[in-house]
Design a protein around this motif. Structure first.
Motif, PDB file in Angstrom:
ATOM      1  N   PHE A   1      39.696  45.957  25.623  1.00 15.92           N
ATOM      2  CA  PHE A   1      40.448  46.147  26.882  1.00 15.92           C
ATOM      3  C   PHE A   1      41.497  45.045  27.019  1.00 15.92           C
ATOM      4  O   PHE A   1      41.350  43.964  26.432  1.00 15.92           O
ATOM      5  CB  PHE A   1      39.517  46.088  28.094  1.00 15.92           C
ATOM      6  CG  PHE A   1      38.539  47.242  28.125  1.00 15.92           C
ATOM      7  CD1 PHE A   1      38.903  48.472  28.647  1.00 15.92           C
ATOM      8  CD2 PHE A   1      37.255  47.078  27.634  1.00 15.92           C
ATOM      9  CE1 PHE A   1      38.002  49.521  28.673  1.00 15.92           C
ATOM     10  CE2 PHE A   1      36.347  48.125  27.659  1.00 15.92           C
ATOM     11  CZ  PHE A   1      36.717  49.355  28.172  1.00 15.92           C
TER      12      PHE A   1
ATOM     13  N   GLY B   1      39.873  49.670  32.880  1.00 15.64           N
ATOM     14  CA  GLY B   1      38.847  48.753  32.407  1.00 15.64           C
ATOM     15  C   GLY B   1      37.529  49.488  32.270  1.00 15.64           C
ATOM     16  O   GLY B   1      37.462  50.707  32.445  1.00 15.64           O
TER      17      GLY B   1
ATOM     18  N   CYS C   1      41.526  51.626  38.117  1.00 13.43           N
ATOM     19  CA  CYS C   1      41.252  51.270  36.726  1.00 13.43           C
ATOM     20  C   CYS C   1      39.781  51.459  36.348  1.00 13.43           C
ATOM     21  O   CYS C   1      39.451  51.621  35.178  1.00 13.43           O
ATOM     22  CB  CYS C   1      41.631  49.810  36.456  1.00 13.43           C
ATOM     23  SG  CYS C   1      43.398  49.494  36.672  1.00 13.43           S
TER      24      CYS C   1
ATOM     25  N   LEU D   1      36.235  56.468  31.096  1.00 14.34           N
ATOM     26  CA  LEU D   1      37.248  55.411  30.998  1.00 14.34           C
ATOM     27  C   LEU D   1      38.566  55.966  31.501  1.00 14.34           C
ATOM     28  O   LEU D   1      38.991  57.045  31.100  1.00 14.34           O
ATOM     29  CB  LEU D   1      37.398  54.958  29.548  1.00 14.34           C
ATOM     30  CG  LEU D   1      36.230  54.142  28.990  1.00 14.34           C
ATOM     31  CD1 LEU D   1      36.502  53.759  27.551  1.00 14.34           C
ATOM     32  CD2 LEU D   1      35.986  52.887  29.831  1.00 14.34           C
TER      33      LEU D   1
END
Ligand code: CUA
Length: 338
Positions: free
Chosen positions: A310, A269, A257, A264
Motif C-alpha cells: 500500500f 488502504g 479508502c 479493497l
C-alpha cells in the motif's frame, strides 16, 4: 375658606412631588416582557393614588399642627362638632367609586397579563433545592439555563421535586409559585433581548438565596443555533463510543479508502474488517500487531508504518486536528469490525 384653599393647593403640590419622587428613583427594572406593560400601567395609577392619599393625610396634619396650635394664654376649648352627614357621605362614596374603578382596571390588567397565545413554546421547569432545570419537550433536551427567543410567548409548566419554590424574573414582573405534586403554569412573552436572572422567591431552605438561574432572551436565529448545539450535545451524550466512532469515520472521510467488508477500494488502504488484532507485514518485511498504539501511530504519522503493498495514507490525523477522544472512538468502532 382661605385655609381650605391653601391646604388644597398644598395637597396637590405635595401629591405631584411625591409622585415625581417615587417614579424618579426608578422603582422598577426594565420592562422585558409584554406582560410587564399592563402591570406597570396599573402600578402607575396605584402610585398616583398612593401619592395623593399620602398628601391628603400628611399635609392637613402638618398644616393643623402649625397653624391651629394653641396660642399662648388661650385656655378655651376647641369648637365642638357633632357630625357632618354631607362630609361622611362624600368620604364614603368617593373612595367606593375609586375602589370600583381600580377593580375594573385590575381585571383588565390581569386579562392582558394572562392572554393565551396558542402558539406558545412549552418549557417544562423543574425546581429542587436549590436549582431550576428547563426541559424543552419540542426539541428533546434539558438545559440549566432558560434560553428563549424574543417576541414569542413561553408557557412554563412548572413543578417541584421537594418543597415550594417560586419563579421570579423581576424584569418580567409576573411571579409564580412552584409546588410539589402539581403543575403551575407561567406565561410570559419576552420583548427585550438580554440576560436576566430567575430568582427563587419563596424561602425553601439553606440555599434559597443562591437559587438562581440565567435567563437569556435572544433573537430567533441565535435561539435556533443554540437548539442545534444542545441537540448535538444531547445526541453525543446518548451515543456509545462505537456509534460516535462510526460517525467520525464518516465525517473524516475514512471510508473513501477503507472498506468495512474485507474488500479493497481503488488506491485505498487495508479493509477495516478483521484488522484489529491481526498481524500485518510492513514495507521493510517486519510484521506488527494491529493494536491501539499501532492505529494511533498510523493515523497521526502515516508515513512511519506503511503496510506492504500500500502507499502511505493521504489522511494525516495530526494535520486534520483529530483529538485523542475522537481517535479513541474510531478505534472502538474498528474493534467491532470482526
Ligand atoms: Cu427555592 Cu427558595
Amino acid at each position: 375658606m382661605l385655609h381650605f384653599i391653601i391646604v388644597g393647593i398644598l395637597v396637590i403640590v405635595m401629591a405631584i412631588l411625591t409622585y415625581l419622587g417615587l417614579t424618579g428613583i426608578g422603582l422598577l427594572p426594565v420592562q422585558a416582557s409584554a406582560q410587564a406593560i399592563p402591570i406597570d400601567w396599573m402600578f402607575n395609577y396605584q402610585v398616583i393614588a398612593i401619592s395623593f392619599l399620602f398628601a391628603l393625610i400628611v399635609v392637613p396634619l402638618v398644616y393643623s399642627l402649625i397653624v391651629f396650635r394653641r396660642k399662648k394664654g388661650d385656655t378655651t376649648d376647641a369648637e365642638h362638632i357633632e357630625g357632618n352627614t354631607t362630609l361622611e357621605i362624600t368620604w364614603t362614596v368617593i373612595p367606593l367609586f375609586v375602589v370600583i374603578v381600580f377593580a375594573f382596571m385590575g381585571a383588565k390588567s390581569l386579562g392582558d397579563t394572562r392572554r393565551v397565545d396558542p402558539q406558545a413554546m412549552v418549557i417544562n421547569v423543574t425546581a429542587q433545592q436549590f436549582a431550576f432545570s428547563f426541559e424543552y419537550p419540542d426539541y428533546g433536551f434539558t438545559s440549566k439555563e432558560l434560553y428563549a427567543p424574543v417576541n414569542k410567548q413561553l408557557l412554563l409548566k412548572m413543578t417541584s421535586r421537594d418543597v415550594i419554590h417560586s419563579f421570579w424574573v423581576p424584569e418580567f414582573r409576573v411571579k409564580q409559585d412552584i409546588v410539589p405534586g402539581r403543575f403551575t403554569e407561567y406565561r410570559i412573552t419576552p420583548i427585550l433581548e438580554g440576560v436576566y436572572k430567575v430568582r427563587c422567591a419563596e424561602v425553601c431552605g439553606g440555599g434559597h438565596a443562591g437559587m438562581r438561574s440565567s435567563v437569556e432572551i435572544v433573537s430567533q436565529e441565535r435561539f435556533d443555533n443554540w437548539v442545534k448545539e444542545k441537540q448535538a450535545e444531547a445526541l453525543a451524550a446518548s451515543q456509545t463510543p462505537e456509534e460516535r466512532g462510526q460517525l467520525l469515520a464518516t465525517s473524516y472521510g475514512c471510508f473513501g479508502c477503507h472498506s468495512v467488508d474485507g474488500s479493497l477500494l481503488p488506491n485505498g488502504g487495508p479493509s477495516w474488517l478483521g484488522l484489529f488484532g491481526s498481524q500485518v507485514e510492513l514495507e521493510d518485511g517486519s510484521t506488527v500487531l494491529v493494536d491501539e498504539a499501532y492505529i494511533i501511530q498510523s493515523v497521526m504519522d502515516p508515513a512511519s508504518q506503511v503496510v506492504k503493498g500500500f502507499s502511505p495514507m493521504t489522511f494525516n490525523g495530526t494535520d486534520a486536528g483529530l483529538t485523542d477522544a475522537e481517535l479513541a472512538d474510531i478505534i472502538a468502532y474498528i474493534m467491532t469490525l470482526k
